[in-house]
Design a protein around this motif. Sequence first.
Motif, short mmCIF file in Angstrom:
data_model
loop_
_atom_site.label_atom_id
_atom_site.label_comp_id
_atom_site.label_asym_id
_atom_site.label_seq_id
_atom_site.Cartn_x
_atom_site.Cartn_y
_atom_site.Cartn_z
N ALA A 114 -34.44 9.71 20.89
CA ALA A 114 -33.15 10.26 20.47
C ALA A 114 -32.66 11.33 21.44
CB ALA A 114 -33.28 10.84 19.06
N ILE A 115 -33.56 12.21 21.86
CA ILE A 115 -33.17 13.34 22.70
C ILE A 115 -32.99 12.94 24.16
CG2 ILE A 115 -33.93 15.58 23.60
CD1 ILE A 115 -35.42 15.96 20.91
N GLU A 116 -33.99 12.26 24.72
CA GLU A 116 -33.96 12.01 26.16
C GLU A 116 -32.97 10.92 26.57
OE1 GLU A 116 -37.56 12.63 28.51
OE2 GLU A 116 -38.67 12.51 26.63
N VAL A 117 -32.70 10.00 25.69
CA VAL A 117 -31.68 9.00 26.01
C VAL A 117 -30.31 9.67 26.12
CG1 VAL A 117 -30.42 7.00 25.11
CG2 VAL A 117 -32.91 7.04 25.03
N GLN A 118 -30.02 10.58 25.20
CA GLN A 118 -28.76 11.31 25.27
C GLN A 118 -28.72 12.21 26.50
OE1 GLN A 118 -26.05 10.93 24.00
NE2 GLN A 118 -24.88 12.82 24.06
N CYS A 119 -29.86 12.81 26.85
CA CYS A 119 -29.90 13.66 28.05
C CYS A 119 -29.61 12.84 29.30
CB CYS A 119 -31.26 14.33 28.17
SG CYS A 119 -31.50 15.72 27.02
N ALA A 120 -30.16 11.63 29.37
CA ALA A 120 -29.90 10.77 30.52
C ALA A 120 -28.43 10.40 30.60
CB ALA A 120 -30.76 9.51 30.43
N ALA A 219 -27.71 4.62 32.55
CA ALA A 219 -28.76 5.65 32.55
C ALA A 219 -29.41 5.72 31.17
CB ALA A 219 -28.18 7.00 32.94
N ALA A 220 -28.59 5.71 30.11
CA ALA A 220 -29.12 5.77 28.75
C ALA A 220 -29.93 4.53 28.42
CB ALA A 220 -27.97 5.93 27.76
N ASP A 221 -29.43 3.36 28.81
CA ASP A 221 -30.14 2.11 28.53
C ASP A 221 -31.49 2.07 29.22
OD1 ASP A 221 -28.10 1.22 26.94
OD2 ASP A 221 -27.22 -0.13 28.44
N ARG A 222 -31.52 2.52 30.47
CA ARG A 222 -32.78 2.48 31.21
C ARG A 222 -33.79 3.49 30.67
NH1 ARG A 222 -30.80 1.48 37.55
NH2 ARG A 222 -30.27 -0.72 37.24
#
Length: 256
Positions: A114-120, A219-222
Motif C-alpha cells: 500500500a505504501i511503497e506502490v504509492q511512493c513509486a 512505476a507503481a505497477d512494477r
Amino acid sequence: MTEGLMVIMARMRPVSRKPVYEQVSDRLREFIDENGLQPGDKLMTERELAAELSVGRSTVREAITALRAQGLVEVRHGDGIYLLQRSDDLITTLAEELVATHVDHPYIWEARQAIEVQCARLAAVRAGGEDLAAMESALDRMAAEIEAGQPALDGDRRFHLAVVQASHNPILIQLVAGIRESFDKTSETSLTRAGQPARSLAEHRAVFEAIVAGNPVLAADRMLDHLVGTTDDLLRIGNVKRPAKGRADAPTDPQA
C-alpha cells in the motif's frame, strides 16, 4: 531573430515540485521539535504563522489541515491551535504495535504494498536529480553486494528508502521511518533465499527506469509486481503463514 543565427540561452532552473503548504507543514514540524513543544502547548495563530513564514493565510490553513489529518494538532475555534501529540510519538506507537506482530508477515507485506506502490507512483512525478542519484547509488550498492556473495540487504534498504524519499510526501516518509524495522524484517526474510537478491536487483532496476521515464502508472505497477511476487514466493514455500480464515481480527481480503 536573424536567420541562421544560433542563439544560446541559459537553461532555466526547474520549479520546485513540492507544494508550498507541504513546506509550511515541514517548517511547523521543525518548529515543534526545535522548541521542545509538548502535547497541550499552544502554537502561533494563523496570522502569526503566515507573517513568520511569509506565506498567505490560506497556505497556512492547508498546512494545519494536513497536520490535523495526522492527529498532530487541534484547532479550537476562537481559541487557537494546540499540539495534540508530537509526530515522533505517533509513529513510535504505531511502530511498536506493528513490530509486536511481526510474526504475521503478510500484514507487513500488505502495508508495504500500500505504501511503497504509492511512493513509486509519486516518485515518478516528483523525483529530482538527487533522488535519482540516491536510487542509482543504491542499485550500484546492491550489485556490489551480490558480486561479493552477500544478500544485498543494505542496497535493498537504500533503494526502497530512496523511492520513499522521492515521493516528497512528509506523511509517508514519517510513517516509513517509524516502521522501518518491520519492513527490514520482511526484506531479510526474502533476500536470504537463494537467487532472490539478483531477482530483486533486476526488479528494482525496472522500477527505477519507470521513475526516470516519469511514468507513474508503470512505476507503481512494477513496484507492486516486485512486492507481490516476493510475498507470493514466501507464502508458497511455507516460510510465512497467512492468518487463519474466520479470525475476528483478520481483515477481509477484497480479492477473495
